[in-house]
Design a protein around this motif. Structure first.
Motif, PDB file in Angstrom:
ATOM      1  N   GLY A  10       0.818  -1.195   0.000  1.00 55.14           N
ATOM      2  CA  GLY A  10       0.000   0.000   0.000  1.00 55.14           C
ATOM      3  C   GLY A  10       0.854   1.247   0.000  1.00 55.14           C
ATOM      4  N   LEU A  11       0.180   2.361   0.205  1.00 58.47           N
ATOM      5  CA  LEU A  11       0.841   3.662   0.281  1.00 58.47           C
ATOM      6  C   LEU A  11       1.044   4.010   1.747  1.00 58.47           C
ATOM      7  N   VAL A  12       2.265   4.346   2.094  1.00 54.26           N
ATOM      8  CA  VAL A  12       2.583   4.655   3.485  1.00 54.26           C
ATOM      9  C   VAL A  12       3.560   5.816   3.518  1.00 54.26           C
ATOM     10  N   GLN A  13       3.481   6.605   4.556  1.00 54.41           N
ATOM     11  CA  GLN A  13       4.388   7.735   4.710  1.00 54.41           C
ATOM     12  C   GLN A  13       5.759   7.247   5.195  1.00 54.41           C
ATOM     13  N   PRO A  14       6.784   7.999   4.904  1.00 53.50           N
ATOM     14  CA  PRO A  14       8.110   7.646   5.446  1.00 53.50           C
ATOM     15  C   PRO A  14       8.050   7.474   6.956  1.00 53.50           C
ATOM     16  N   GLY A  15       8.718   6.426   7.424  1.00 54.82           N
ATOM     17  CA  GLY A  15       8.677   6.110   8.845  1.00 54.82           C
ATOM     18  C   GLY A  15       7.563   5.158   9.227  1.00 54.82           C
ATOM     19  N   SER A  33      12.935 -23.174   1.966  1.00 58.57           N
ATOM     20  CA  SER A  33      13.361 -21.875   2.447  1.00 58.57           C
ATOM     21  C   SER A  33      12.721 -20.816   1.561  1.00 58.57           C
ATOM     22  N   MET A  34      12.320 -19.724   2.176  1.00 59.97           N
ATOM     23  CA  MET A  34      11.550 -18.729   1.446  1.00 59.97           C
ATOM     24  C   MET A  34      12.235 -17.368   1.482  1.00 59.97           C
ATOM     25  N   GLY A  35      12.014 -16.611   0.430  1.00 62.31           N
ATOM     26  CA  GLY A  35      12.597 -15.285   0.365  1.00 62.31           C
ATOM     27  C   GLY A  35      11.581 -14.240  -0.037  1.00 62.31           C
ATOM     28  N   TRP A  36      11.846 -13.030   0.351  1.00 62.63           N
ATOM     29  CA  TRP A  36      11.122 -11.864  -0.145  1.00 62.63           C
ATOM     30  C   TRP A  36      12.063 -11.104  -1.063  1.00 62.63           C
ATOM     31  N   TYR A  37      11.521 -10.718  -2.200  1.00 65.63           N
ATOM     32  CA  TYR A  37      12.284  -9.993  -3.205  1.00 65.63           C
ATOM     33  C   TYR A  37      11.531  -8.711  -3.538  1.00 65.63           C
ATOM     34  N   ARG A  38      12.225  -7.765  -4.120  1.00 65.75           N
ATOM     35  CA  ARG A  38      11.551  -6.550  -4.568  1.00 65.75           C
ATOM     36  C   ARG A  38      12.164  -6.066  -5.869  1.00 65.75           C
ATOM     37  N   GLN A  39      11.343  -5.352  -6.607  1.00 67.17           N
ATOM     38  CA  GLN A  39      11.797  -4.781  -7.872  1.00 67.17           C
ATOM     39  C   GLN A  39      11.241  -3.386  -8.015  1.00 67.17           C
ATOM     40  N   ALA A  40      12.135  -2.434  -8.066  1.00 64.03           N
ATOM     41  CA  ALA A  40      11.749  -1.038  -8.286  1.00 64.03           C
ATOM     42  C   ALA A  40      11.769  -0.753  -9.790  1.00 64.03           C
ATOM     43  N   TYR A  79       5.841 -14.014   5.949  1.00 64.68           N
ATOM     44  CA  TYR A  79       5.530 -12.613   6.218  1.00 64.68           C
ATOM     45  C   TYR A  79       6.789 -11.754   6.105  1.00 64.68           C
ATOM     46  N   LEU A  80       6.552 -10.470   5.862  1.00 60.44           N
ATOM     47  CA  LEU A  80       7.633  -9.497   5.930  1.00 60.44           C
ATOM     48  C   LEU A  80       7.091  -8.269   6.661  1.00 60.44           C
ATOM     49  N   GLN A  81       7.554  -8.102   7.877  1.00 59.38           N
ATOM     50  CA  GLN A  81       7.201  -6.911   8.651  1.00 59.38           C
ATOM     51  C   GLN A  81       8.207  -5.829   8.307  1.00 59.38           C
ATOM     52  N   MET A  82       7.723  -4.706   7.836  1.00 59.74           N
ATOM     53  CA  MET A  82       8.588  -3.622   7.415  1.00 59.74           C
ATOM     54  C   MET A  82       8.308  -2.392   8.260  1.00 59.74           C
ATOM     55  N   ASN A  83       9.300  -1.935   8.975  1.00 57.04           N
ATOM     56  CA  ASN A  83       9.195  -0.755   9.821  1.00 57.04           C
ATOM     57  C   ASN A  83      10.142   0.325   9.322  1.00 57.04           C
ATOM     58  N   SER A  84       9.921   1.531   9.792  1.00 57.30           N
ATOM     59  CA  SER A  84      10.787   2.662   9.433  1.00 57.30           C
ATOM     60  C   SER A  84      10.994   2.743   7.921  1.00 57.30           C
ATOM     61  N   LEU A  85       9.909   2.663   7.213  1.00 59.17           N
ATOM     62  CA  LEU A  85       9.998   2.633   5.753  1.00 59.17           C
ATOM     63  C   LEU A  85      10.538   3.932   5.187  1.00 59.17           C
ATOM     64  N   LYS A  86      11.279   3.787   4.102  1.00 62.03           N
ATOM     65  CA  LYS A  86      11.912   4.924   3.432  1.00 62.03           C
ATOM     66  C   LYS A  86      11.418   4.988   1.988  1.00 62.03           C
ATOM     67  N   PRO A  87      11.498   6.147   1.360  1.00 60.67           N
ATOM     68  CA  PRO A  87      11.077   6.247  -0.045  1.00 60.67           C
ATOM     69  C   PRO A  87      11.806   5.247  -0.944  1.00 60.67           C
ATOM     70  N   GLU A  88      13.038   4.927  -0.630  1.00 64.73           N
ATOM     71  CA  GLU A  88      13.789   3.981  -1.456  1.00 64.73           C
ATOM     72  C   GLU A  88      13.315   2.538  -1.296  1.00 64.73           C
ATOM     73  N   ASP A  89      12.399   2.286  -0.370  1.00 62.41           N
ATOM     74  CA  ASP A  89      11.789   0.962  -0.252  1.00 62.41           C
ATOM     75  C   ASP A  89      10.643   0.785  -1.247  1.00 62.41           C
ATOM     76  N   THR A  90      10.284   1.832  -1.939  1.00 62.96           N
ATOM     77  CA  THR A  90       9.205   1.756  -2.921  1.00 62.96           C
ATOM     78  C   THR A  90       9.551   0.749  -4.013  1.00 62.96           C
ATOM     79  N   VAL A 111       4.435  -1.608  -2.827  1.00 64.58           N
ATOM     80  CA  VAL A 111       4.697  -0.776  -1.660  1.00 64.58           C
ATOM     81  C   VAL A 111       5.189   0.580  -2.153  1.00 64.58           C
ATOM     82  N   THR A 112       4.491   1.622  -1.739  1.00 54.96           N
ATOM     83  CA  THR A 112       4.871   2.973  -2.111  1.00 54.96           C
ATOM     84  C   THR A 112       5.059   3.787  -0.843  1.00 54.96           C
ATOM     85  N   VAL A 113       6.244   4.326  -0.679  1.00 56.00           N
ATOM     86  CA  VAL A 113       6.561   5.129   0.501  1.00 56.00           C
ATOM     87  C   VAL A 113       6.731   6.574   0.052  1.00 56.00           C
TER      88      VAL A 113
END
Length: 115
Positions: A10-15, A33-40, A79-90, A111-113
């Motif tokens: 979703g859309l979340v503010q930085p932090g 074994s499982m992984g989480w991946y991302r692609q900007a 699951y992937l719990q993501m805290n302190s999100l930054k714009p570069e995590d988008t 995920v949009t930060v």
């Protein structure tokens, strides 16, 4: 055929925080074994974190201290719990087997930060 269904983006503010989920069907989840991946946009897909069948975890440097990967074998879910999100995590986030990826990726969850 393995199916991967990601959700929770979703859309979340930085932090801010998000919790991503990935349900796996068509395979013996507990034996993988499982992984989480991302692609900007404009970038290659990268590994964010992985968790082994024994629960050992490892993280990309960009995720250390902020993200937590976990699994529930009874629910075939990672699951992937993501805290302190930054714009570069988008990015679009995907799960897959760590190491030897299954060929069929899920649709991912965006995920949009941004403020």
């Amino acid at each position: 055929q393995v199916q991967l269904v990601e959700s929770g983006g979703g859309l979340v503010q930085p932090g801010g925080s998000l919790r991503l989920s990935c349900v796996v069907s068509g395979s013996i989840f507990s034996l993988n074994s499982m992984g989480w991946y991302r692609q900007a946009p404009g970038k290659e897909r990268e590994l964010v974190a992985f968790i082994t069948i024994t629960g050992l975890t490892n993280y990309a440097d960009s995720a250390k201290g902020r993200f937590t990967i976990s699994r529930d074998n009874a629910k075939n879910t990672v699951y992937l719990q993501m805290n302190s999100l930054k714009p570069e995590d988008t990015a679009a986030y995907y799960c897959n087997r760590w190491g030897a990826n299954w060929p069929n990726w899920g649709q991912g969850t965006q995920v949009t930060v941004s403020s």
